[in-house]
Design a protein around this motif. Structure first.
Motif, PDB file in Angstrom:
ATOM      1  N   THR A  98       6.089   7.798  -6.388  1.00 19.36           N
ATOM      2  CA  THR A  98       6.307   8.117  -7.911  1.00 19.36           C
ATOM      3  C   THR A  98       7.812   8.358  -8.238  1.00 19.36           C
ATOM      4  OG1 THR A  98       4.120   8.699  -8.230  1.00 19.36           O
ATOM      5  CG2 THR A  98       5.556   9.393  -9.855  1.00 19.36           C
ATOM      6  N   ILE A  99       8.213   9.257  -7.232  1.00 19.20           N
ATOM      7  CA  ILE A  99       9.537   9.753  -7.556  1.00 19.20           C
ATOM      8  C   ILE A  99      10.605   8.814  -7.393  1.00 19.20           C
ATOM      9  CG2 ILE A  99      11.442  11.354  -6.544  1.00 19.20           C
ATOM     10  CD1 ILE A  99       8.905  13.444  -6.111  1.00 19.20           C
ATOM     11  N   GLY A 100      10.159   7.869  -6.137  1.00 21.86           N
ATOM     12  CA  GLY A 100      11.408   6.805  -5.757  1.00 21.86           C
ATOM     13  C   GLY A 100      10.908   5.503  -6.073  1.00 21.86           C
ATOM     14  N   LEU A 101      10.033   5.257  -7.095  1.00 17.71           N
ATOM     15  CA  LEU A 101       9.508   4.045  -7.545  1.00 17.71           C
ATOM     16  C   LEU A 101      10.867   2.842  -7.486  1.00 17.71           C
ATOM     17  CD1 LEU A 101       7.138   2.273  -8.220  1.00 17.71           C
ATOM     18  CD2 LEU A 101       7.539   3.123 -10.729  1.00 17.71           C
ATOM     19  N   GLN A 102      11.998   3.327  -8.064  1.00 15.48           N
ATOM     20  CA  GLN A 102      12.917   2.184  -8.162  1.00 15.48           C
ATOM     21  C   GLN A 102      13.378   1.608  -6.914  1.00 15.48           C
ATOM     22  OE1 GLN A 102      14.302   0.512 -10.669  1.00 15.48           O
ATOM     23  NE2 GLN A 102      15.621  -0.672  -9.026  1.00 15.48           N
ATOM     24  N   HIS A 103      13.214   2.592  -5.681  1.00 21.14           N
ATOM     25  CA  HIS A 103      13.633   2.066  -4.253  1.00 21.14           C
ATOM     26  C   HIS A 103      12.673   1.082  -4.070  1.00 21.14           C
ATOM     27  CE1 HIS A 103      16.703   5.086  -4.334  1.00 21.14           C
ATOM     28  NE2 HIS A 103      16.166   6.041  -4.448  1.00 21.14           N
ATOM     29  N   ILE A 104      11.485   1.433  -4.200  1.00 18.85           N
ATOM     30  CA  ILE A 104      10.397   0.454  -3.846  1.00 18.85           C
ATOM     31  C   ILE A 104      10.599  -0.960  -4.617  1.00 18.85           C
ATOM     32  CG2 ILE A 104       7.719  -0.286  -3.966  1.00 18.85           C
ATOM     33  CD1 ILE A 104       7.484   2.630  -3.846  1.00 18.85           C
ATOM     34  N   LEU A 105      10.979  -0.829  -5.839  1.00 14.72           N
ATOM     35  CA  LEU A 105      11.084  -2.346  -6.600  1.00 14.72           C
ATOM     36  C   LEU A 105      12.357  -2.917  -6.079  1.00 14.72           C
ATOM     37  CD1 LEU A 105      10.281  -1.105 -10.142  1.00 14.72           C
ATOM     38  CD2 LEU A 105       8.605  -2.015  -8.614  1.00 14.72           C
ATOM     39  N   GLU A 106      13.383  -2.282  -5.542  1.00 12.63           N
ATOM     40  CA  GLU A 106      14.591  -2.664  -5.091  1.00 12.63           C
ATOM     41  C   GLU A 106      14.501  -3.432  -3.781  1.00 12.63           C
ATOM     42  OE1 GLU A 106      18.545  -3.869  -5.624  1.00 12.63           O
ATOM     43  OE2 GLU A 106      17.126  -2.916  -6.854  1.00 12.63           O
ATOM     44  N   ALA A 107      13.551  -2.871  -2.932  1.00  4.39           N
ATOM     45  CA  ALA A 107      13.327  -3.267  -1.796  1.00  4.39           C
ATOM     46  C   ALA A 107      12.505  -4.594  -1.654  1.00  4.39           C
ATOM     47  CB  ALA A 107      12.449  -2.491  -0.895  1.00  4.39           C
ATOM     48  N   SER A 108      11.539  -4.616  -2.785  1.00  4.78           N
ATOM     49  CA  SER A 108      10.810  -5.725  -3.373  1.00  4.78           C
ATOM     50  C   SER A 108      11.548  -7.020  -3.631  1.00  4.78           C
ATOM     51  CB  SER A 108       9.718  -5.488  -4.286  1.00  4.78           C
ATOM     52  OG  SER A 108       8.617  -4.559  -3.692  1.00  4.78           O
ATOM     53  N   ARG A 109      12.413  -6.720  -4.568  1.00  3.05           N
ATOM     54  CA  ARG A 109      13.425  -7.652  -5.256  1.00  3.05           C
ATOM     55  C   ARG A 109      14.250  -8.331  -4.120  1.00  3.05           C
ATOM     56  NH1 ARG A 109      18.618  -8.030  -7.769  1.00  3.05           N
ATOM     57  NH2 ARG A 109      19.069  -5.866  -7.096  1.00  3.05           N
ATOM     58  N   ARG A 110      14.741  -7.589  -3.183  1.00  6.02           N
ATOM     59  CA  ARG A 110      15.422  -8.216  -2.171  1.00  6.02           C
ATOM     60  C   ARG A 110      14.613  -8.692  -1.158  1.00  6.02           C
ATOM     61  NH1 ARG A 110      20.883  -6.980  -2.824  1.00  6.02           N
ATOM     62  NH2 ARG A 110      21.413  -5.363  -4.396  1.00  6.02           N
ATOM     63  N   ASN A 111      13.289  -8.448  -1.106  1.00  6.10           N
ATOM     64  CA  ASN A 111      12.483  -8.973  -0.206  1.00  6.10           C
ATOM     65  C   ASN A 111      12.989  -8.406   1.249  1.00  6.10           C
ATOM     66  OD1 ASN A 111      10.080 -10.164   0.603  1.00  6.10           O
ATOM     67  ND2 ASN A 111      11.138 -12.139   1.029  1.00  6.10           N
ATOM     68  N   VAL A 112      13.417  -7.415   1.397  1.00  2.77           N
ATOM     69  CA  VAL A 112      13.889  -6.890   2.734  1.00  2.77           C
ATOM     70  C   VAL A 112      12.829  -6.827   3.979  1.00  2.77           C
ATOM     71  CG1 VAL A 112      14.996  -4.967   3.775  1.00  2.77           C
ATOM     72  CG2 VAL A 112      15.612  -5.550   1.486  1.00  2.77           C
ATOM     73  N   ASP A 113      13.240  -7.138   5.003  1.00  2.00           N
ATOM     74  CA  ASP A 113      12.272  -7.307   6.066  1.00  2.00           C
ATOM     75  C   ASP A 113      11.707  -6.014   6.922  1.00  2.00           C
ATOM     76  OD1 ASP A 113      10.466  -8.426   7.784  1.00  2.00           O
ATOM     77  OD2 ASP A 113      12.100  -8.921   9.339  1.00  2.00           O
ATOM     78  N   MET A 114      10.775  -5.266   5.848  1.00  2.00           N
ATOM     79  CA  MET A 114      10.355  -3.970   6.469  1.00  2.00           C
ATOM     80  C   MET A 114       8.840  -3.690   5.727  1.00  2.00           C
ATOM     81  SD  MET A 114      12.610  -1.449   4.093  1.00  2.00           S
ATOM     82  CE  MET A 114      11.839  -0.649   2.930  1.00  2.00           C
ATOM     83  N   THR A 115       8.194  -2.747   6.318  1.00  5.41           N
ATOM     84  CA  THR A 115       6.861  -2.547   5.873  1.00  5.41           C
ATOM     85  C   THR A 115       6.763  -1.109   5.167  1.00  5.41           C
ATOM     86  OG1 THR A 115       5.634  -4.011   7.470  1.00  5.41           O
ATOM     87  CG2 THR A 115       4.522  -2.316   6.405  1.00  5.41           C
ATOM     88  N   LEU A 116       6.475  -0.878   4.032  1.00  3.81           N
ATOM     89  CA  LEU A 116       6.445   0.227   3.369  1.00  3.81           C
ATOM     90  C   LEU A 116       4.867   0.661   3.258  1.00  3.81           C
ATOM     91  CD1 LEU A 116       7.124   2.861   1.779  1.00  3.81           C
ATOM     92  CD2 LEU A 116       6.997   1.426  -0.175  1.00  3.81           C
ATOM     93  N   VAL A 117       4.294   1.759   3.901  1.00  2.70           N
ATOM     94  CA  VAL A 117       2.837   2.179   3.966  1.00  2.70           C
ATOM     95  C   VAL A 117       2.843   3.421   2.700  1.00  2.70           C
ATOM     96  CG1 VAL A 117       0.859   3.057   5.121  1.00  2.70           C
ATOM     97  CG2 VAL A 117       2.628   1.492   6.257  1.00  2.70           C
TER      98      VAL A 117
END
Length: 425
Positions: A98-117
């Protein structure tokens, strides 16, 4: 990859009895091991909250960040490493998401090779069970919350932002298999795992079915995001290398605490001491502590000087305490021990049972700390006073710094023995 090695350590799980976080941690470990990853192949990034307690549980590389910021750190690690044989795993709770939602969206937008749990227990577990942005309306009704805002659907948000793979898993028996698929997917993958909070939520996993969002799997066929490589000069290239020029009498390790007020040059004095030690052939660490206000209140610095490499920069029992103002003294006086060498400014306690000197009088407000350092260096003989002067000779404040160092010679030879005071009935 290296030979497979256990991903988890033998450290006991720190979670409350019945907490679902333990299941999530074990599932992550099993997925990585089943995929053949060694502990050294994995960088585990976490942040604040119950999910942030995972660091000592993993035998991998670990990075701990601010609340909600772990995806941003993960992006930096993944782009910097740029190695398909390594894996970046980011763990956070629904509060962190919730607090860092923008960071999740940015990682998604850039499709960075990593896994978020995202371990979703529907609440802020560490701070008392408050609702998060992922708390469902049904759960908020159950908790009699007055939060009437619609919850985020982080799985759909990640998918719409471009994540290669985003999924919600509620059945714990499927955690490992889904995590393996996510970790094997090139690009950014987000896995939301339902977790149980027995302290502030339900007591049994079977009771959660009426409060969680249905499982869902979403995919985007996109190329992995990459960082643009460019040639640049290393920031380390122009750093001045401190070569040994002097000899030290230290045979082991000495921990020094320097305490004063904000704006009093405490951190500068500590840095000069550490650099002078390096010039004298020693290993040194330096770290500071001061309030968020920065310009007012205490300022404390810790310096460790050692003949041997320093593997831990923490300083529990200082060998030397130098205090030049009451702000600093009040912050550190409870840290002294019978073995501590204590030097204080006479204004702090003119008749106290410590060695008192006129550091403020001879060094001034901004030079008192360096004056105290210089006095201790001269008195103890840990290394030549010339090492301090060598450090500051190229500074734009060289004249005032050298004056503060020289002022140590002007101090009166009034000495008090350190006798700890005891409470008498």
């Amino acid at each position: 990859m290296e030979t497979t090695k256990k991903i988890l350590t033998n450290v006991k799980m720190p979670f409350c009895p019945g907490c679902g976080h333990g299941v999530c941690v074990r599932s992550i470990s099993k997925a990585l091991e089943n995929l053949g990853y060694s502990s050294k192949d994995v960088a585990m990034v976490s942040d604040i909250g119950c999910s942030g307690l995972v660091d000592p549980l993993f035998a991998t590389h670990t990075i701990h960040g601010l609340h909600g910021r772990s995806p941003a750190l993960g992006v930096g690690v993944a782009l910097g490493m740029d190695n398909p044989d390594k894996k970046v795993i980011v763990i956070q709770g629904d509060g962190g998401a919730t607090i860092g939602l923008q960071h999740i969206l940015e990682a998604s937008r850039r499709n960075v090779d990593m896994t978020l749990v995202v371990i979703n227990n529907l609440l802020y577990g560490m701070t008392g069970g408050q609702m998060s942005g992922l708390s469902t309306n049904e759960f908020k009704n159950y908790k009699h919350s007055d939060d009437d805002a619609e919850p985020y659907d982080v799985v759909n948000l990640a998918h719409q932002s471009g994540a290669a793979f985003s999924v919600r898993v509620n059945n714990i028996s499927n955690f490992t298999d889904v995590l393996k698929e996510a970790m094997s997917t090139p690009g950014f993958s987000l896995v939301e795992l339902s977790s149980l909070c027995t302290s502030h939520g339900m007591k049994k996993i079977s009771e959660m079915k009426d409060f969680i969002v249905a499982e869902e799997t979403l995919k985007n066929n996109r190329p992995i995001g990459v960082s643009v490589k460019r040639d640049s000069t290393s920031l380390l290239k122009n750093l001045k290398v401190l070569e040994t020029q002097y000899t030290s009498t230290i045979n082991d390790t000495i921990g020094v605490v320097i305490a004063g007020s904000a704006g009093g040059g405490i951190q500068s004095a500590a840095k000069i001491l550490a650099q002078a030690a390096i010039l004298s052939g020693l290993h040194a660490t330096m770290k500071g502590e001061y309030p968020i206000t920065v310009g007012t209140g205490f300022s404390v610095a810790e310096v460790i000087l050692s003949k041997n490499p320093i593997n831990f920069s923490g300083l529990e029992k200082p060998n030397v305490v130098l205090a030049v103002t009451e702000d600093g003294w009040n912050k550190v006086k409870n840290r002294i021990t019978f073995e501590s060498k204590v030097l204080v400014d006479r204004k702090i306690c003119a008749d106290c049972s410590f060695e008192a000197k006129d550091f403020l009088k001879v060094g001034g407000k901004k030079g008192a700390a360096l004056s105290a350092v210089a006095y201790w260096v001269k008195e103890s003989g840990v290394f030549p006073l010339a090492a301090l002067n060598k450090v500051v000779e190229d500074s734009k404040y060289a004249v005032s710094l050298q004056k503060a160092i020289k002022s140590a010679e002007e101090l009166q030879e009034v000495v008090y023995s350190y006798v700890p005071k005891t409470n008498k009935k």
